[in-house]
Design a protein around this motif. Structure first.
Motif, short mmCIF file in Angstrom:
data_model
loop_
_atom_site.label_atom_id
_atom_site.label_comp_id
_atom_site.label_asym_id
_atom_site.label_seq_id
_atom_site.Cartn_x
_atom_site.Cartn_y
_atom_site.Cartn_z
N GLY A 183 0.72 -1.17 0.18
CA GLY A 183 -0.17 -0.18 0.14
C GLY A 183 0.47 0.93 0.22
O GLY A 183 2.01 1.22 0.25
N GLY A 228 4.34 -4.06 -7.02
CA GLY A 228 3.72 -2.92 -8.25
C GLY A 228 4.48 -1.66 -8.12
O GLY A 228 5.75 -1.45 -7.50
N GLY A 229 3.85 -0.01 -8.30
CA GLY A 229 4.51 0.67 -8.16
C GLY A 229 4.89 0.98 -6.75
O GLY A 229 5.48 1.69 -6.89
N ASP A 242 8.78 2.23 -6.98
CA ASP A 242 9.54 3.39 -6.71
C ASP A 242 9.83 3.99 -5.30
O ASP A 242 11.23 4.37 -5.97
CB ASP A 242 7.96 4.66 -5.87
N THR A 296 4.46 -6.29 -11.11
CA THR A 296 3.54 -6.95 -11.05
C THR A 296 2.00 -6.71 -11.40
O THR A 296 1.76 -7.28 -10.94
CB THR A 296 3.78 -8.49 -10.04
N THR A 297 2.02 -5.77 -10.98
CA THR A 297 1.12 -4.41 -11.39
C THR A 297 0.96 -5.04 -13.44
O THR A 297 1.41 -4.39 -13.12
CB THR A 297 0.14 -3.96 -10.09
N SER A 343 5.13 2.62 -14.38
CA SER A 343 5.97 3.45 -13.77
C SER A 343 6.55 2.23 -13.45
O SER A 343 8.21 3.22 -12.90
CB SER A 343 5.65 3.23 -12.38
N THR A 347 1.85 -12.71 -14.36
CA THR A 347 1.98 -12.37 -12.66
C THR A 347 0.03 -11.47 -12.37
O THR A 347 -0.25 -11.44 -11.21
CB THR A 347 3.07 -11.29 -12.33
N THR A 370 -2.90 -13.22 -10.70
CA THR A 370 -3.93 -12.93 -9.22
C THR A 370 -3.82 -11.19 -8.99
O THR A 370 -4.01 -10.88 -7.61
CB THR A 370 -2.18 -14.08 -8.26
P1 NAD Z 1 0.42 -1.06 -5.75
O1 NAD Z 1 1.82 -0.94 -5.90
O2 NAD Z 1 -0.38 -0.82 -4.18
O3 NAD Z 1 -0.50 -2.19 -5.68
C1 NAD Z 1 -1.49 -2.74 -5.60
C2 NAD Z 1 -2.00 -3.96 -4.38
O4 NAD Z 1 -2.17 -5.28 -5.62
C3 NAD Z 1 -1.23 -3.95 -3.67
O5 NAD Z 1 -1.55 -3.77 -2.04
C4 NAD Z 1 0.43 -4.77 -4.15
O6 NAD Z 1 0.78 -5.43 -2.95
C5 NAD Z 1 -0.74 -6.06 -5.07
N1 NAD Z 1 -0.13 -6.45 -5.81
C6 NAD Z 1 0.44 -6.59 -6.48
N2 NAD Z 1 0.46 -7.44 -7.28
C7 NAD Z 1 0.49 -8.04 -7.23
C8 NAD Z 1 -0.07 -9.56 -7.87
N3 NAD Z 1 0.31 -10.24 -9.46
N4 NAD Z 1 -1.28 -10.40 -7.17
C9 NAD Z 1 -1.57 -10.04 -5.95
N5 NAD Z 1 -1.73 -8.49 -5.81
C10 NAD Z 1 -0.48 -7.87 -5.96
O7 NAD Z 1 -0.48 0.22 -6.69
P2 NAD Z 1 -0.05 0.57 -9.13
O8 NAD Z 1 -1.22 0.61 -9.11
O9 NAD Z 1 0.69 -0.80 -9.07
O10 NAD Z 1 1.41 1.35 -7.63
C11 NAD Z 1 0.56 3.13 -7.71
C12 NAD Z 1 2.14 3.42 -7.22
O11 NAD Z 1 2.79 4.04 -9.04
C13 NAD Z 1 1.31 5.06 -6.75
O12 NAD Z 1 2.54 5.31 -5.63
C14 NAD Z 1 2.10 5.92 -8.26
O13 NAD Z 1 2.33 7.17 -7.47
C15 NAD Z 1 3.41 4.82 -8.42
N6 NAD Z 1 3.41 5.30 -9.99
C16 NAD Z 1 4.26 5.58 -10.33
C17 NAD Z 1 4.55 5.82 -11.46
C18 NAD Z 1 5.98 6.32 -12.30
O14 NAD Z 1 6.46 6.96 -13.25
N7 NAD Z 1 7.38 5.57 -10.97
C19 NAD Z 1 3.66 6.12 -11.96
C20 NAD Z 1 2.21 5.74 -11.93
C21 NAD Z 1 2.32 5.44 -11.05
#
Ligand code: NAD
Ligand code: GLY
Length: 365
Positions: free
Chosen positions: A74, A106-107, A111, A131-132, A139, A171, A174
């Motif tokens: 999170g 994930g992101g 990050d 993995t998202t 990201s 990935t 899930t």
């Molecule tokens: P996240 O990383 O919070 O992941 C979302 C949820 O999914 C989490 O609970 C995680 O544990 C779970 N999860 C991840 N992969 C999984 C999988 N394969 N199976 C089951 N559960 C899984 O969310 P997000 O959308 O990936 O990333 C959001 C973040 O990315 C924000 O902080 C945003 O600011 C950042 N972001 C950064 C950039 C960049 O250019 N650096 C661009 C876009 C977003």
């Protein structure tokens, strides 16, 4: 399914984005020529139990010594405090400048780990294993890293390009459905920015994507990675053309902030933001109402919101949040489309126009 490779061309910082299925266990082999000896995997408590062992085994098979650490899932983990904890862990585990940090998640993980990698011992290499869907198409590519401050998101950060990005579409099976849909909003963004690269309009493949068809997913992730790679290659430090990647993000970020980051996923907010931007483009006369209709069609077909969730924040609140945007140069900045595929950055938008378009958005059409 084949393995697709896209090069992010940045001279000495160039790297490959690998897209395919079944890639996690082979992460070590994909990097073997780089000669890493030790790796430290950073993951979160959801992703670690699902994929940590596979990645660790794969890296060990390629001859690396591997340690790992897991953080709470999170946005709350994207903090200076958590970065400090990780840095302390790296020091305690004797991580050297020649060792590899692996961001598996994930992101948030990407990050945070990217940020830590950029400052630990003035910079250690990081491998991104997103993995998202959000992190695979956006990201993990491009080197933006960061953590949040109490007053705002991503206010502390660096540019630190990874040594490679490995997107394993397996990935995504899930991933919670809402998180998956959130990533689809960024996919839609790329399709509006570069429609000519899409073999069929996104709305036509929406059903396959919603069913998590792996071939289709790999095609789409690869397409998005290619678009992002070209933009990043042209503008690594976000001083020019890279701004177009913020399409839909001016209202999107503002909606997230105005609702305390608890109502919308990032992708849901961006989806509403893109419809808003299409209304604004029509209102200022650089396109016609057809753009709004196509946005509504594509985003609704992907199951994404096209209007703010009730109760929608007052326009004044949203406007205030738009002014706080860290990308602002002192005026309000928005990316608009003069038709799909024709993005431009505008700094001259009238508040009354924005207010009118926000009201239109609430009408849902
Ligand atoms: P996240 O990383 O919070 O992941 C979302 C949820 O999914 C989490 O609970 C995680 O544990 C779970 N999860 C991840 N992969 C999984 C999988 N394969 N199976 C089951 N559960 C899984 O969310 P997000 O959308 O990936 O990333 C959001 C973040 O990315 C924000 O902080 C945003 O600011 C950042 N972001 C950064 C950039 C960049 O250019 N650096 C661009 C876009 C977003
Ligand atoms: N996610 C926006 C960028 O990488 O510039």
């Amino acid at each position: 399914m084949g393995l697709e490779r896209t090069l992010v061309e940045l001279g000495p910082r160039s790297y490959t984005v690998f897209v395919g299925d079944g890639l996690l266990g082979g992460a070590g082999e994909l990097l073997v020529e780089d000669g890493w000896r030790r790796a430290l995997v950073v993951t979160d408590d959801n992703v670690g139990p699902l994929y940590g062992d596979t990645v660790t085994r794969g890296l060990r098979r390629a001859g690396l010594e591997v340690a790992s650490i897991s953080i709470e899932p999170g946005e709350g983990s994207k903090s200076v405090h958590k970065a400090f904890e990780l840095l302390d862990f790296l020091t305690g585990s004797g991580m050297r400048r020649a060792d590899l940090l692996v961001a598996l998640g994930g992101g948030v993980v990407g990050d945070l780990a990217g940020f830590v990698a950029s400052v630990y011992k003035r910079g250690v290499p990081v491998l991104q294993v997103p993995t998202t869907l959000m992190s695979q198409v956006d990201s993990s590519i491009g080197g933006k890293t960061g953590v949040n401050l109490p007053r705002g998101k991503n206010l502390v950060g660096t540019f630190h390009q990874p040594v490679a990005v490995i997107c394993d579409v397996d990935t995504l099976e899930t991933l919670p459905e809402r998180e998956y849909r959130s990533g689809l909003a960024e996919v839609a963004k790329y399709s509006f920015l570069r429609p000519e690269l899409w073999p069929v309009p996104l709305a036509e493949s929406a059903d396959l994507l919603k069913e998590l068809d792996k071939e289709e997913l790999a095609t789409v992730v690869n397409l998005c990675a290619g678009i992002k790679a070209r933009i990043v290659s042209a503008d690594e430090y976000d001083t020019g053309v890279r701004a177009v990647l913020n399409y839909g993000h001016t209202l999107g970020h503002a909606l997230e902030a105005a609702t305390g980051y608890e109502t919308y996923t990032h992708g849901e907010a961006v989806s509403v933001g893109m419809v808003f931007a299409a209304h604004v483009a029509a209102e200022v006369g650089i396109t016609d109402g057809g753009l709004v209709d196509r946005h509504l069609e594509v985003l609704a077909s992907l199951g994404l919101p096209v209007a703010p969730y009730p109760p929608a924040p007052e326009f004044e609140r949203v406007l205030d949040a738009m002014w706080q945007d860290k990308k602002s140069r002192g005026g309000l900045t928005m990316v608009l489309l003069a038709g799909e595929g024709n993005a431009m950055v505008r700094h001259d938008l009238d508040t009354a126009v924005l207010a009118e378009c926000y009201q239109r958005l609430m009408g849902g059409a």
